[in-house]
Enzyme design. Structure first.
Site, PDB file in Angstrom:
ATOM      1  CE1 TYR A 179      -3.448   9.090   7.536  1.00 33.86           C
ATOM      2  CE2 TYR A 179      -4.705   7.261   6.649  1.00 33.86           C
ATOM      3  CZ  TYR A 179      -4.093   7.892   7.717  1.00 33.86           C
ATOM      4  OH  TYR A 179      -4.136   7.329   8.976  1.00 33.86           O
ATOM      5  CD  GLN A 233      -2.942   1.340   2.153  1.00 27.46           C
ATOM      6  OE1 GLN A 233      -2.439   1.484   3.266  1.00 27.46           O
ATOM      7  NE2 GLN A 233      -4.239   1.444   1.943  1.00 27.46           N
TER       8      GLN A 233
HETATM    9  C1  8OZ Z   1      -4.364   3.315  12.162  1.00 27.26           C
HETATM   10  C2  8OZ Z   1      -3.280   3.980  12.685  1.00 27.26           C
HETATM   11  C3  8OZ Z   1      -2.444   4.670  11.842  1.00 27.26           C
HETATM   12  C4  8OZ Z   1      -2.677   4.697  10.483  1.00 27.26           C
HETATM   13  C5  8OZ Z   1      -5.389   4.119   7.925  1.00 27.26           C
HETATM   14  C6  8OZ Z   1      -3.005   3.948   7.632  1.00 27.26           C
HETATM   15  O1  8OZ Z   1      -6.349   4.389   8.656  1.00 27.26           O
HETATM   16  C7  8OZ Z   1      -4.024   4.030   8.490  1.00 27.26           C
HETATM   17  C8  8OZ Z   1      -3.783   4.021   9.957  1.00 27.26           C
HETATM   18  C9  8OZ Z   1      -4.619   3.337  10.809  1.00 27.26           C
HETATM   19  O2  8OZ Z   1      -5.543   3.935   6.711  1.00 27.26           O
END
Ligand code: 8OZ
Length: 364
Positions: free
Chosen positions: A181, A100
């Site tokens: 994100y 990913q």
């Molecule tokens: C939990 C803690 C930190 C990152 C996501 C990459 O929610 C994460 C993530 C999940 O997609």
């Protein structure tokens, strides 16, 4: 070949998966110096290789793309070499694994950025969320808005990271377009108030996600490129005033690009499936290739959704943490173990590689 049972093989582009259960990406914060995944990661993934497809924890495409302590990267030679140990260990057990690709955007902290610079975002709007940094949870930092002329560099970083993933032996990549994100920040108007070609309309807000997808597919092949989206998830403080129009458009465009799958977080990530009204069947209809469903699935829900034709593959996240042999346990209806929340993020083998398969646990 594509028998309608969870435990039969499935053709994903050029790959044959041994079953329709996918291990969802799970952030575990155990990378070593230089954000290099180590031998423990190889052991962790190989223990779970009986999933039809493993999707790795999110790996940042650049130093700027990092938002949490000790997450692995995919932008240096040492990181590529570290990941190669994991892909070889998974392949040795007959598994398949995608990496990913991640840029966190505004979900970061100055202490995680090079020289303490501020994180980047579509707009200078701070997210109402926390990150894991300095061995604890802290509010994310105030970000700055990316300049228009910085966006091509981010597309290039994604493309290079995809090439690096293939050099590390992955079977393909999943673009992280979900959970608040960077790419999801651009797509959703609660985080994106830009007035240039990357903000405003549905088309403009989708632009960066689609440019990244086209670049990655161009680099490694559309049949090895997937993407994860979360249309209605409020994860990491994002919101959209019209998610259906936004994601119907995005999925139409992803379909045109011919990528091999969409991986859809149905509802609030790790939370309620019915957080907001949304017609996920509309995305399913618009996308001719594989639909991976995620969020709160168990054996019963996955079995019924498969029979109804609502999805092709089913991604389980948290159940894989304490059940490395989750596929076998689901198949035999063996009980599932619970994970220890204290060892989710960071640390060593405890709560990571020491969960036994059912056959080796105390009942035996
Ligand atoms: C939990 C803690 C930190 C990152 C996501 C990459 O929610 C994460 C993530 C999940 O997609």
């Amino acid at each position: 070949m594509n028998d309608r049972t969870l435990f039969e093989p499935y053709s994903l582009g050029p790959l044959t998966l041994s079953n329709r259960i996918v291990m969802a990406p799970l952030t575990r914060n155990r990378a070593g110096t230089g954000f290099v995944p180590g031998d423990l990661a190889a052991e962790y993934y190989s223990q779970r290789a009986s999933a039809g497809l493993l999707i790795s924890e999110a790996a940042q495409i650049s130093r700027q793309g990092q938002g949490y302590q000790d997450t692995p990267g995919i932008y240096t030679r040492a990181q590529i070499d570290g990941w190669r140990r994991a892909t070889e260990a998974v392949h040795a057990r007959g598994g398949r694994i995608f990496l990913q690709l991640w840029h966190v955007g505004r979900v970061s902290h100055v202490d995680l950025q090079e020289h303490g610079t501020v994180p980047v975002a579509p707009s200078a709007i701070r997210a109402a969320t926390k990150t894991f940094v300095n061995n604890g949870f802290a509010d994310v930092s105030q970000p700055r808005a990316l300049e228009l002329d910085e966006l091509p560099g981010i597309v290039i970083d994604f493309r290079q990271a995809a090439a690096n993933a293939m050099a590390a032996g992955f079977d393909g990549v999943e673009i992280h377009g979900a959970n608040g994100y960077l790419l999801d920040q651009f797509a959703k108007d609660g985080a994106n108030t830009r007035t240039d070609a990357y903000g405003g309309s549905v088309e403009n807000r989708a632009r960066l996600m689609l440019e990244v997808t086209a670049a990655v597919a161009g680099e490694i092949g559309a049949d090895r490129t997937g993407i994860r989206i979360s249309p209605v998830s409020p994860a990491n403080g994002v919101s959209s005033s019209a998610p259906q129009a936004q994601f119907d458009y995005i999925v139409d465009q992803l379909n045109t690009l011919g990528i091999v799958y969409i991986h859809v977080v149905e509802g609030a990530t790790g939370g309620p499936r019915d957080v907001a009204p949304f017609d996920f069947a509309s995305l399913r209809r618009r996308f001719s290739k594989t639909y991976i469903a995620n969020n709160g699935y168990d054996l019963e829900l996955a079995t019924s959704r498969l029979a109804e034709g609502k999805a092709d593959l089913f991604a389980f996240g948290r159940p894989f943490i304490a059940n490395p042999d989750l596929v076998e346990r689901l198949k035999t209806r063996a009980p599932l173990a619970n994970f220890n929340p204290a060892t989710l993020y960071g640390g060593g083998s405890a709560g990571y590689t020491d969960y036994p398969p059912f056959s080796a646990s105390s009942h035996a």
